[in-house]
Scaffold this motif. Structure first.
Motif, short mmCIF file in Angstrom:
data_model
loop_
_atom_site.label_atom_id
_atom_site.label_comp_id
_atom_site.label_asym_id
_atom_site.label_seq_id
_atom_site.Cartn_x
_atom_site.Cartn_y
_atom_site.Cartn_z
N TYR A 26 17.88 6.79 -1.25
CA TYR A 26 16.61 7.54 -1.21
C TYR A 26 15.65 7.05 -2.31
O TYR A 26 14.64 7.69 -2.58
CB TYR A 26 16.85 9.04 -1.39
N GLY A 27 16.01 5.97 -2.96
CA GLY A 27 15.12 5.41 -4.00
C GLY A 27 14.96 6.35 -5.19
O GLY A 27 13.87 6.45 -5.76
N ILE A 55 4.82 13.20 -2.93
CA ILE A 55 5.89 12.63 -2.10
C ILE A 55 7.13 12.49 -2.99
O ILE A 55 7.08 11.77 -4.00
CB ILE A 55 5.46 11.26 -1.53
N GLY A 56 8.19 13.19 -2.63
CA GLY A 56 9.45 13.06 -3.36
C GLY A 56 9.45 13.70 -4.74
O GLY A 56 9.39 13.01 -5.75
N PRO A 57 9.57 15.04 -4.83
CA PRO A 57 9.58 15.70 -6.14
C PRO A 57 10.85 15.45 -6.95
O PRO A 57 10.85 15.66 -8.17
CB PRO A 57 9.46 17.19 -5.78
N PHE A 76 6.71 17.01 -0.55
CA PHE A 76 7.49 16.65 0.64
C PHE A 76 8.74 15.91 0.17
O PHE A 76 8.63 14.90 -0.54
CB PHE A 76 6.65 15.74 1.56
N ILE A 78 12.95 14.59 1.16
CA ILE A 78 13.89 14.29 2.24
C ILE A 78 15.32 14.72 1.91
O ILE A 78 16.13 14.98 2.80
CB ILE A 78 13.83 12.77 2.56
N ASP A 79 15.66 14.78 0.61
CA ASP A 79 17.04 14.99 0.19
C ASP A 79 17.41 16.49 0.23
O ASP A 79 16.90 17.28 -0.58
CB ASP A 79 17.22 14.42 -1.22
N GLN A 101 10.81 17.41 4.65
CA GLN A 101 10.51 16.52 5.77
C GLN A 101 10.33 15.10 5.25
O GLN A 101 9.78 14.90 4.15
CB GLN A 101 9.21 16.99 6.45
N ASP A 102 10.78 14.14 6.05
CA ASP A 102 10.51 12.73 5.74
C ASP A 102 8.99 12.56 5.74
O ASP A 102 8.34 12.88 6.73
CB ASP A 102 11.16 11.87 6.84
N PHE A 103 8.44 12.05 4.64
CA PHE A 103 6.98 11.96 4.55
C PHE A 103 6.40 11.10 5.68
O PHE A 103 5.28 11.34 6.12
CB PHE A 103 6.55 11.41 3.19
N ILE A 132 10.21 2.42 0.41
CA ILE A 132 9.18 2.61 1.45
C ILE A 132 7.76 2.74 0.87
O ILE A 132 6.91 3.43 1.44
CB ILE A 132 9.48 3.82 2.38
N1 SAM Z 1 9.27 12.63 -8.57
C1 SAM Z 1 10.60 12.45 -9.13
C2 SAM Z 1 10.49 11.80 -10.50
O1 SAM Z 1 9.44 11.19 -10.75
O2 SAM Z 1 11.42 11.90 -11.28
C3 SAM Z 1 11.50 11.63 -8.22
C4 SAM Z 1 10.97 10.27 -7.84
S1 SAM Z 1 12.16 9.25 -6.99
C5 SAM Z 1 11.56 7.64 -7.43
C6 SAM Z 1 11.67 9.31 -5.27
C7 SAM Z 1 11.83 10.66 -4.57
O3 SAM Z 1 11.40 10.52 -3.20
C8 SAM Z 1 13.24 11.19 -4.50
O4 SAM Z 1 13.25 12.56 -4.77
C9 SAM Z 1 13.66 10.94 -3.04
O5 SAM Z 1 14.67 11.81 -2.57
C10 SAM Z 1 12.34 11.13 -2.33
N2 SAM Z 1 12.24 10.46 -1.02
C11 SAM Z 1 12.82 9.31 -0.61
N3 SAM Z 1 12.47 9.00 0.64
C12 SAM Z 1 11.61 9.98 1.05
C13 SAM Z 1 10.90 10.23 2.27
N4 SAM Z 1 11.00 9.39 3.30
N5 SAM Z 1 10.12 11.33 2.35
C14 SAM Z 1 10.03 12.20 1.29
N6 SAM Z 1 10.68 12.01 0.11
C15 SAM Z 1 11.45 10.92 -0.01
#
Ligand code: SAM
Length: 285
Positions: A26-27, A55-57, A76, A78-79, A101-103, A132
């Protein structure tokens, strides 16, 4: 704010309490330096009446600062493990909403419309999942949604391509497509040691702001022309462009009409020159 999440000790504590570790697929690279997080949040929020789409908290490191400074934050994610964590780490904020939801599947236009109808400015902020980055940004660019600014962290080498200026080795079709649509600026460079786990490469935060849309340009045709001119970087623009128009003489003639010397390479051609070439191509059809 009670306690910043973006510190090494607090991040470790949260991960241990919830018995979770970062998921590579999930990056997930969590920010552990609150000064950087604060700067991203401050640059992302461009007015007093903003909703931020994040996107991705993750565990809430950036979200927390966004909630401090913005009227409303919609994140938004995904995990499926994270709602429980965020309920704990962001419990002090009532302006936070989590959407699982997947963004890439989110109906962005509908979300933007909802807040524009309330008279709010919409901005996007994220420490992007690196696997992504480009699909996420192109989803936003191509939505045509009324978004005031997009402030996002990505790998430095990807940022360099979005941000690249003419006559550099990073300048390519992606730079042109992006800079045609947006003003791009670099907010800051970010070293790899401010993440947990630590990635292999440095990062950068870029800000994108949409330029007014040009109704006189068919973007699909323009972007295909630009991509064709970069198809083989080492070739002259004439050699690449002649494949696009499927006629050697026509390619030479149109390039000259656009005041682009046919023996130049695409990496030396500015966006305005590509637009001139597009106009010649379009009028000559
Ligand atoms: N915002 C946090 C931080 O800065 O510490 C986490 C950042 S981390 C690099 C990326 C985040 O994006 C993770 O929480 C991951 O689960 C989420 N993520 C990955 N793919 C995603 C998707 N397709 N849609 C939404 N969120 C996604």
């Amino acid at each position: 704010m009670k306690k910043p999440i973006a510190t090494p000790s607090r991040t470790k504590e949260i991960l241990e309490t919830h018995q979770m570790s970062a998921k590579k697929n999930y990056g997930q690279n969590f920010l552990i330096e609150s000064g950087i997080v604060e700067k991203i949040a401050r640059s992302a929020i461009v007015s007093d009446n903003c909703v931020v789409f994040e996107i991705g908290p993750g565990i809430g490191a950036l979200t927390q600062y966004l909630c401090e400074y913005a009227k409303k934050v919609v994140s938004f994610e995904i995990d499926e493990r994270l709602p429980a964590v965020l309920q704990d780490t962001l419990q002090e904020y009532d302006n936070f909403e989590l959407v699982m939801q997947d963004f890439l599947d989110v109906d962005l236009n509908a979300w933007v419309k909802k807040y524009k109808d309330l008279g709010m400015d919409v901005v996007v902020a994220a420490n992007l999942p690196y696997y992504i980055t480009t699909p996420i940004l192109f989803k936003i660019f191509e939505s045509g949604a009324d978004i005031s600014a997009i402030t996002v962290m990505m790998q430095k080498e990807v940022a360099d391509r979005f941000y690249a200026k003419v006559n550099t080795k990073e300048y390519n079709a992606l730079s042109i497509v992006t800079q045609y649509r947006c003003e791009v600026s670099q907010v800051m460079k970010v070293p790899k040691n401010v993440f947990m786990p630590k990635p292999n490469v440095d990062s950068a935060v870029l800000q994108f702001r949409f330029k007014p849309k040009r109704e006189d340009i068919n973007e699909d045709v323009f972007f295909s022309l630009v991509k064709a001119c970069f198809k083989q970087r080492r070739k002259t623009i004439r050699n690449n462009y002649q494949d696009f128009v499927q006629d050697k003489q026509k390619a030479q003639y149109q390039l000259e009409l656009a005041h682009i010397a046919p023996e130049r390479r695409a990496e030396s051609v500015t966006i305005d020159e590509f637009i001139q070439l597009y106009e010649v191509y379009y009028n000559d059809k």
